[in-house]
Each structure stands twice: as structure tokens, then as C-alpha cells.
Design an enzyme around this catalytic site. Structure first.
Site, PDB file in Angstrom:
ATOM      1  CG  ASP A 182      -4.816   2.983   4.974  1.00 27.67           C
ATOM      2  OD1 ASP A 182      -5.950   3.869   4.625  1.00 27.67           O
ATOM      3  OD2 ASP A 182      -4.274   2.857   4.140  1.00 27.67           O
TER       4      ASP A 182
ATOM      5  NE  ARG B 222      -5.098  -1.398   3.283  1.00 27.79           N
ATOM      6  CZ  ARG B 222      -5.904  -1.220   2.246  1.00 27.79           C
ATOM      7  NH1 ARG B 222      -6.943  -0.597   2.392  1.00 27.79           N
ATOM      8  NH2 ARG B 222      -5.737  -1.875   1.123  1.00 27.79           N
TER       9      ARG B 222
ATOM     10  CG  ASP C  53      -1.893  -1.177   1.183  1.00 28.58           C
ATOM     11  OD1 ASP C  53      -2.417  -1.511   0.020  1.00 28.58           O
ATOM     12  OD2 ASP C  53      -2.621  -1.437   2.187  1.00 28.58           O
TER      13      ASP C  53
ATOM     14  CE1 TYR D  97       3.114  -6.166   4.657  1.00 24.62           C
ATOM     15  CE2 TYR D  97       2.626  -8.710   5.375  1.00 24.62           C
ATOM     16  CZ  TYR D  97       2.731  -7.576   4.406  1.00 24.62           C
ATOM     17  OH  TYR D  97       2.353  -8.020   3.176  1.00 24.62           O
TER      18      TYR D  97
END
Length: 238
Positions: free
Chosen positions: A91, A185, A49, A77
Site C-alpha cells: 500500500d 493489500r 489498516d 471492501y
């Protein structure tokens, strides 16, 4: 010595607010200029993203054939979640659209809840995603305010742990190791729901893809500097 036509696998630390396609386009443009070519195959092995940073694998030339294989590499992550609120994009791309109580959220509740996400999970992707629906990206519908129905997908979360919790600010840090197709997300959304509140991402960094760690990746500036000093063996135009 690089050979971009035979193929290279390059690991980048993607900058904030760049799309993965921005990164590929920048690499392709500069390679074509350096090699004196009108076109060169360049692609990436996994979308990240715009509001995330970290590892993106870029393949050139004949090595683009490896992209499908590389997409299945496990990814790691580090994420920061804001608890007690949601946004339509899950987000900070969109403004907060709803708030929820957080008085009941404690470190004990978080430590009890987070491990429940380990293992196989069914996850509904975000409406603001690049998933194709009738030939268009889901985010194209979402940005016009049109509702889209996205089917849940089976994924695997190998590891998930709490790295920080600020009870005063209701900010939660997590580390996640997961399979292809996992949307962090959407994981933030699901964590918020399971805590009987809301949550959205305020920061996301992909720290590993397969055996490639972010500390071993190039920045785009590093790459362009090295490319400037690179002398192609056979420079030709097509």
C-alpha cells in the site's frame, strides 16, 4: 439507553491514519472518564489498516465476549489499485520499490483475470501485518528490514468485481466480499502478479461487516458528542 458495563456493540467509521487500537483506546478513555471508572473492557472485532477507512465494530463490557464470534462475519471492501508498480507494504505506507510494464493491460484482460479470484484462495499475508511470529508482530520484523516467513492461509472470496478502470492512469477499482483473514493489500499484490505486472493499494474502505454497513456507522466525533450528553445510571469509581 446505553449500558457500557453490561455491554454495547458499537459500529464506527474508522478515520484515515488511525489504527484500530487508536479507536479502541479513544473510546475506552472517554468511557472511563464519563463513567468514573479506572478500567472498562473495550475491544474490536477486526483490525483495519491505518491507511484504510470504514467499519470497525467495538464491543464494551460483557459484550466483549462476542468479539471472537463477530470476527467471522463476512466483510465487504472497496479498493483502488495502482497497476504497474509495487511497494514493500503493498500500500502507500512505503515508497514504490519496483515498476513493471503495463502496455499489455486492457479492460478485456482485467475482466478475464478478476473472476479467477472468486472462491477459495491460498493467500500469503503481507510482511507488514499484525500477525504474531514468536511473540512479535510481523511488521516489527519488516520495519527493521528483517525477513519473515509467513505461511499461506486459506480464505474465501464470495464476490469480486471491477468498479472502475482508468487505462490512462492504470488505476483499477474493485469491490470485494470476503471471509475473515483476507488481506486486500495481499489481494492487490496477487492481482498485479496475475496481470503479469505489479499492483499496490492506493485507497481502501471497508463498507460492511456482517449486516453493518458503513453508512449506518458513527464517526468518533458523533460518538463523543452523544457521550457528552449521556447520563450514566450508576456512576461509580473503582
Amino acid at each position: 439507553m446505553w449500558d457500557f458495563e453490561e455491554g454495547e456493540v458499537l459500529a464506527f467509521d474508522k478515520p484515515l491514519r488511525w489504527t484500530s487500537f487508536d479507536l479502541v483506546a479513544k473510546v475506552r478513555y472517554n468511557l472511563c472518564r464519563k463513567l468514573g471508572k479506572k478500567k472498562l473492557k473495550v475491544g474490536h472485532s477486526g483490525t483495519l489498516d491505518p491507511l484504510a477507512t470504514g467499519v470497525v465494530i467495538v464491543c464494551t463490557g460483557k459484550k466483549t465476549k462476542l468479539i471472537d464470534q463477530l470476527q467471522y462475519d463476512v466483510k465487504e471492501y472497496e479498493a483502488t489499485l495502482q497497476l504497474g508498480a509495487t511497494t514493500p507494504s503493498y500500500d502507500m505506507e512505503k515508497e514504490v520499490n519496483e515498476t513493471f510494464p503495463t502496455n499489455h493491460i486492457t479492460r478485456e484482460l482485467i475482466d478475464k483475470t478478476i473472476p479467477s479470484f472468486k472462491g477459495e484462495q491460498w493467500q500469503t499475508p503481507p510482511a507488514f501485518s499484525a500477525i504474531q511470529i514468536n511473540g512479535k508482530r510481523a511488521y516489527e520484523f519488516a520495519r527493521k528490514g528483517e525477513e519473515v516467513e509467513l505461511k499461506p492461509r486459506l480464505l474465501v472470496i464470495d464476490e469480486i468485481e471491477v468498479t472502475a478502470f482508468d487505462e490512462a492512469q492504470m488505476q483499477l477499482g474493485i469491490r470485494v466480499v470476503c471471509s475473515k483473514g483476507t488481506y486486500i493489500r495481499a489481494l492487490a499484490r496477487d492481482i498485479g502478479e496475475r496481470l503479469h505486472s505489479g499492483a499496490y493499494l492506493t485507497a481502501l474502505r471497508r463498507t460492511r461487516v456482517g449486516n453493518t454497513r458503513v453508512e449506518n456507522c458513527m464517526t468518533i466525533e458523533n460518538f463523543l458528542e452523544q457521550l457528552n450528553n449521556y447520563e450514566p445510571a450508576n456512576r461509580s469509581s473503582e
